[in-house]
Design a protein around this motif. Structure first.
Motif, PDB file in Angstrom:
ATOM      1  N   ARG A 246       0.817  -1.210   0.000  1.00 30.30           N
ATOM      2  CA  ARG A 246       0.000   0.000   0.000  1.00 30.30           C
ATOM      3  C   ARG A 246       0.853   1.263   0.000  1.00 30.30           C
ATOM      4  NH1 ARG A 246      -5.514  -0.810   2.211  1.00 30.30           N
ATOM      5  NH2 ARG A 246      -5.806  -3.049   2.321  1.00 30.30           N
ATOM      6  N   ASP A 247       2.034   1.210   0.608  1.00 25.07           N
ATOM      7  CA  ASP A 247       2.901   2.388   0.703  1.00 25.07           C
ATOM      8  C   ASP A 247       3.532   2.687  -0.645  1.00 25.07           C
ATOM      9  OD1 ASP A 247       2.359   2.577   3.402  1.00 25.07           O
ATOM     10  OD2 ASP A 247       4.122   1.405   3.974  1.00 25.07           O
ATOM     11  N   TRP A 248       3.551   3.956  -1.009  1.00 25.11           N
ATOM     12  CA  TRP A 248       4.122   4.360  -2.285  1.00 25.11           C
ATOM     13  C   TRP A 248       4.775   5.721  -2.148  1.00 25.11           C
ATOM     14  CZ3 TRP A 248       2.336   8.877  -4.385  1.00 25.11           C
ATOM     15  CH2 TRP A 248       1.110   9.333  -3.931  1.00 25.11           C
ATOM     16  N   ASP A 249       5.551   6.064  -3.154  1.00 24.35           N
ATOM     17  CA  ASP A 249       6.214   7.356  -3.244  1.00 24.35           C
ATOM     18  C   ASP A 249       6.282   7.762  -4.700  1.00 24.35           C
ATOM     19  OD1 ASP A 249       7.214   9.105  -1.277  1.00 24.35           O
ATOM     20  OD2 ASP A 249       8.599   7.553  -0.582  1.00 24.35           O
ATOM     21  N   TRP A 250       6.481   9.068  -4.934  1.00 31.60           N
ATOM     22  CA  TRP A 250       6.712   9.548  -6.292  1.00 31.60           C
ATOM     23  C   TRP A 250       8.129   9.204  -6.681  1.00 31.60           C
ATOM     24  CZ3 TRP A 250       2.521  10.527  -8.760  1.00 31.60           C
ATOM     25  CH2 TRP A 250       1.428  11.109  -8.134  1.00 31.60           C
ATOM     26  N   MET A 251       8.313   8.792  -7.938  1.00 33.81           N
ATOM     27  CA  MET A 251       9.620   8.410  -8.417  1.00 33.81           C
ATOM     28  C   MET A 251       9.742   8.820  -9.883  1.00 33.81           C
ATOM     29  SD  MET A 251      11.313   4.627  -8.406  1.00 33.81           S
ATOM     30  CE  MET A 251      11.253   4.571  -6.625  1.00 33.81           C
ATOM     31  N   HIS A 252      10.917   9.276 -10.267  1.00 31.57           N
ATOM     32  CA  HIS A 252      11.179   9.625 -11.653  1.00 31.57           C
ATOM     33  C   HIS A 252      10.881   8.411 -12.539  1.00 31.57           C
ATOM     34  CE1 HIS A 252      13.563  10.786 -15.200  1.00 31.57           C
ATOM     35  NE2 HIS A 252      13.253  12.011 -14.826  1.00 31.57           N
TER      36      HIS A 252
END
Length: 83
Positions: A20-26
């Motif tokens: 469920r955990d996410w982050d913005w990434m290039h």
């Protein structure tokens, strides 16, 4: 969010594996991760940024991509997923 840069949401543990955990990434980094690791490998071993960065091939890729402009995006290479 990172302005002016093409970004994707990266789930640290793939959603198919319950993440469920996410982050913005290039985008180019996101595609490299999914080209290099299977969803099983991501869920079991590479479920955070430090573990991904520590992988030798990712270290080389990060050193290479740092020399590119912030808006660099390589649209010609598609991830080769291993299942």
């Amino acid at each position: 969010m990172l302005e002016g840069i093409s970004v994707d949401r990266h789930h640290w543990i793939p959603r198919a594996r319950g993440g469920r955990d996410w982050d913005w990434m290039h985008q180019v980094c996101h595609r490299k991760i999914h080209a290099l690791f299977s969803e099983t490998e991501l869920a079991r071993h590479y479920f955070d940024a430090d573990r991904i960065r520590a992988h030798p091939e990712m270290e080389r890729f990060i050193a290479w991509v740092k020399r590119r402009p912030p808006d660099f995006n390589d649209w010609h290479k598609r991830p080769r997923r291993r299942r």
